[in-house]
Design a protein around this motif. Structure first.
Motif, PDB file in Angstrom:
ATOM      1  N   GLU A  21      29.156  49.484  25.387  1.00  0.00           N
ATOM      2  CA  GLU A  21      27.979  50.126  24.795  1.00  0.00           C
ATOM      3  C   GLU A  21      26.892  49.136  24.396  1.00  0.00           C
ATOM      4  N   VAL A  22      27.257  47.850  24.193  1.00  0.00           N
ATOM      5  CA  VAL A  22      26.249  46.848  23.807  1.00  0.00           C
ATOM      6  C   VAL A  22      26.140  45.719  24.819  1.00  0.00           C
ATOM      7  N   ASN A  23      26.974  45.715  25.830  1.00  0.00           N
ATOM      8  CA  ASN A  23      26.969  44.655  26.840  1.00  0.00           C
ATOM      9  C   ASN A  23      25.622  44.623  27.568  1.00  0.00           C
ATOM     10  N   GLY A  24      24.941  43.465  27.523  1.00  0.00           N
ATOM     11  CA  GLY A  24      23.656  43.317  28.193  1.00  0.00           C
ATOM     12  C   GLY A  24      22.540  44.143  27.588  1.00  0.00           C
ATOM     13  N   SER A  25      22.679  44.524  26.317  1.00  0.00           N
ATOM     14  CA  SER A  25      21.714  45.447  25.700  1.00  0.00           C
ATOM     15  C   SER A  25      20.526  44.747  25.048  1.00  0.00           C
ATOM     16  N   VAL A  26      20.622  43.421  24.842  1.00  0.00           N
ATOM     17  CA  VAL A  26      19.557  42.690  24.151  1.00  0.00           C
ATOM     18  C   VAL A  26      18.742  41.894  25.165  1.00  0.00           C
ATOM     19  N   GLU A  27      17.470  42.247  25.302  1.00  0.00           N
ATOM     20  CA  GLU A  27      16.590  41.546  26.240  1.00  0.00           C
ATOM     21  C   GLU A  27      16.193  40.184  25.675  1.00  0.00           C
ATOM     22  N   SER A  42      19.866  34.163  18.941  1.00  0.00           N
ATOM     23  CA  SER A  42      20.499  34.049  17.630  1.00  0.00           C
ATOM     24  C   SER A  42      21.066  35.404  17.202  1.00  0.00           C
ATOM     25  N   GLY A  43      22.260  35.385  16.685  1.00  0.00           N
ATOM     26  CA  GLY A  43      22.888  36.623  16.220  1.00  0.00           C
ATOM     27  C   GLY A  43      24.383  36.644  16.440  1.00  0.00           C
ATOM     28  N   PRO A  44      24.840  36.509  17.689  1.00  0.00           N
ATOM     29  CA  PRO A  44      26.294  36.490  17.904  1.00  0.00           C
ATOM     30  C   PRO A  44      27.001  35.396  17.110  1.00  0.00           C
ATOM     31  N   GLN A 242      28.121  38.282  25.690  1.00  0.00           N
ATOM     32  CA  GLN A 242      27.610  39.035  26.841  1.00  0.00           C
ATOM     33  C   GLN A 242      26.608  40.121  26.438  1.00  0.00           C
ATOM     34  N   THR A 243      26.210  40.147  25.161  1.00  0.00           N
ATOM     35  CA  THR A 243      25.272  41.190  24.725  1.00  0.00           C
ATOM     36  C   THR A 243      23.849  40.927  25.209  1.00  0.00           C
TER      37      THR A 243
END
Length: 456
Positions: A21-27, A42-44, A242-243
């Motif tokens: 549901e979040v994989n590859g979701s952040v551009e 930044s975040g993970p 991988q987000t």
């Protein structure tokens, strides 16, 4: 993996994307400057760093300082360095292969091995959750006077907090976690500054000493390692790396993602190591000589407002800040524990259940041993704090079962390709860490068995 031509082929995910549901979701921006790109990645690292600042770290580090002054500071720093190396490898595994660690193990081993490692990891998550339950329950008691037994049961309700957070989107979850981390850092930096620690003592504590191998010091040292280099964090990082959206067929772009993910991870883990060092320094500067009186979070809370112990700085405000930070720490780690549970369940046994159900099951299982301990030995802070320390020791014992597969996969050209395989120096440090930790764990188990026999 490699084809007949010797060119690297990145493994496809045999059982669906990790955290689909979040994989590859952040551009992420294209052709942006260093700082703007770093911000996007930044975040993970913050979600990973949370696991290095949970209540388990608090009790092991503060008690370590209170009992042995600055002796175990070197353990905190070395643990932080090992954590950076291991998290780098975990993130790289996910980015390069498009598989999290659980999927990589399951897809490259037989079912019995996969199930054994799954059970070990589930137990590690439960041990982590026990720390969160205890920390949150004690914080609720200290802040609001809620009895421990009721506080333990109330922690089950945090499943609703998680459900609320998942509606906000992954990027907002990262922002909330970073804010809580900065709050915890600010509180303990303030407390340490007030405590006026010995600079010479801190410098001396950074030098590893053989006396750490004595039984009592070793138990706490392994507790610090287990609370710092947490097994479930390696599974988590291999998935949430991988987000970010990127083209996995473009090796230059993959290398860029690895680079900035590593920057993010190292910055956040340096912050976590600073926090853990501050915890131990606070214990050493403020509570050394009172170690026997400070075995529980409640003892620490009360000591911060007791002028006979916290001389010159004792204040109810400091006690309240301590309890607030404790509660924030436990709730912070709630998010990562649930995400990791979902990752390993889907990766190891291909079972997918709603996140709220996964969270509820994990929390109820973690609550049971806490309630049993409270009922049998009494619902006192000291009993729960001892349970918390030994839960962290278990994490240290479980750690090699996660480290060894990770080191193997990321050190293999077959899985990572020529370009992304671990450098030799990384492999040497990683394998040496795994071997030494395994040896120390064996010694710890031997010491505990010997102590038990002597008591009988």
């Amino acid at each position: 993996m490699s084809d007949e031509t010797g060119k690297v082929k990145f493994a496809s995910n045999a059982n669906g994307a990790s955290l689909e549901e979040v994989n590859g979701s952040v551009e992420v921006p294209k052709n942006a400057g260093f700082m703007r790109t770093l911000w996007a990645f930044s975040g993970p690292g913050a979600l990973v760093a949370v696991g290095y600042m949970d209540p388990g770290n608090w009790i092991t580090s503060i008690v370590g300082g209170a009992q042995y002054r600055y002796l175990l500071l070197s353990v905190v720093v070395i643990s932080g360095i090992i954590a950076m190396i291991m998290q780098y490898m975990a993130a790289k595994l996910g980015i390069v292969t498009r598989q999290d660690l659980a999927q990589a193990i399951r897809n490259n081993t037989n079912k019995p091995v996969g199930y054994v490692l799954w059970i070990m990891t589930e137990l590690a998550i439960m041990a982590t959750d026990i720390a969160e339950v205890i920390g949150a329950a004690i914080a609720l008691q200290l802040l609001f006077g809620i009895p421990l037994m009721i506080g333990v049961l109330l922690t089950i309700a945090d499943v609703f907090l998680l459900l609320l957070l998942t509606k906000l989107g992954f990027r907002k979850i990262e922002a909330i976690v970073v804010t809580l981390i900065l709050s915890i850092l600010a509180i303990f930096l303030y407390l340490v500054i007030l405590s006026k620690p010995s600079i010479a003592g801190i410098a001396g504590g950074l030098i590893p000493r053989a006396s750490i191998l004595h039984h009592s010091q070793l138990t706490l040292a392994l507790g610090i390692i287990g609370a710092t280099v947490m097994p479930h964090n390696l599974y988590l990082h291999s998935s949430i790396s991988q987000t970010r959206a990127y083209n996995s067929d473009d090796k230059d772009e993959v290398a860029k993602v690895v680079k900035f993910t590593t920057w993010d991870s190292n910055i956040q883990l340096i912050g976590a190591t600073v926090v853990n060092s501050l915890l131990l320094i606070l214990g050493a500067a403020l509570f050394f000589g009172h170690g026997d009186q400070l075995q529980a979070f409640g003892d620490l809370y009360r000591a911060l407002s007791d002028n006979t112990i916290a001389k010159g700085i004792a204040s109810p405000v400091l006690s309240t800040l301590f309890a607030v930070a404790l509660l924030a720490s436990g709730q912070n780690a709630t998010i990562t524990g649930t995400l990791t549970g979902q990752i390993i369940m889907e990766g190891f046994i291909h079972l997918k259940i709603p996140m709220w159900a996964r969270r509820l099951i994990t929390r109820i299982i973690a609550v049971v041993p806490v309630l049993v301990a409270a009922i049998i030995w009494g619902g006192t802070e000291g009993v729960l704090d001892n349970l918390l320390v030994y839960s962290q020791v278990f994490l240290s014992v479980a750690l090699p079962f996660t480290m060894i597969p990770l080191i193997y996969f990321t050190g293999s050209k077959k899985h990572m390709g020529e370009r992304f395989v671990n450098p030799l120096w990384i492999s040497i440090i990683a394998w040496a860490s795994a071997i030494i930790l395994t040896g120390l764990n064996i010694q710890l188990v031997f010491n505990l068995v010997k102590e038990l026999i002597e008591k009988i």
